[in-house]
Motif scaffolding. Structure first.
Motif: not given
Length: 100
Positions: A14-22
């Motif tokens: 989820s941290s990686h997904e959050d980074y991509v979204v950000s």
């Protein structure tokens, strides 16, 4: 696999997904085509020169990863490749939209 391991992996994903979204959100806020081109060139440089399966990271790659706040997300070689390809795709798409 125990439940603690699953929780840690889920949190990391989820941290990686959050980074991509950000990253994409920040990219959409950039109106300067040259700035987007520079980000694309940096990502392309990483794609050509960064080997996530090697323990040694070149100075230039390390600088780019720090500039883009990617270093933490590039530790897992499989995720690193996935993230880098997604960022390249989003950056190319943004650049094309700015050119229109």
């Amino acid at each position: 696999m125990n439940s603690l391991q699953k929780q840690i992996e889920t949190k990391a994903t989820s941290s990686h997904e959050d980074y991509v979204v950000s990253f994409e959100t920040n990219l959409l806020n950039i109106q300067d085509m040259n700035e987007v081109e520079l980000i694309l060139k940096k990502l392309q440089f990483l794609g050509l020169n960064f080997d996530p399966f090697q323990s040694e990271v070149g100075t230039e790659c390390e600088e780019i990863m720090n500039q883009l706040h990617l270093a933490e997300h590039m530790r897992n070689p499989y995720l690193a490749t996935n993230i880098l390809l997604r960022l390249l795709d989003k950056t190319e798409e943004r650049l094309n939209n700015l050119k229109q």
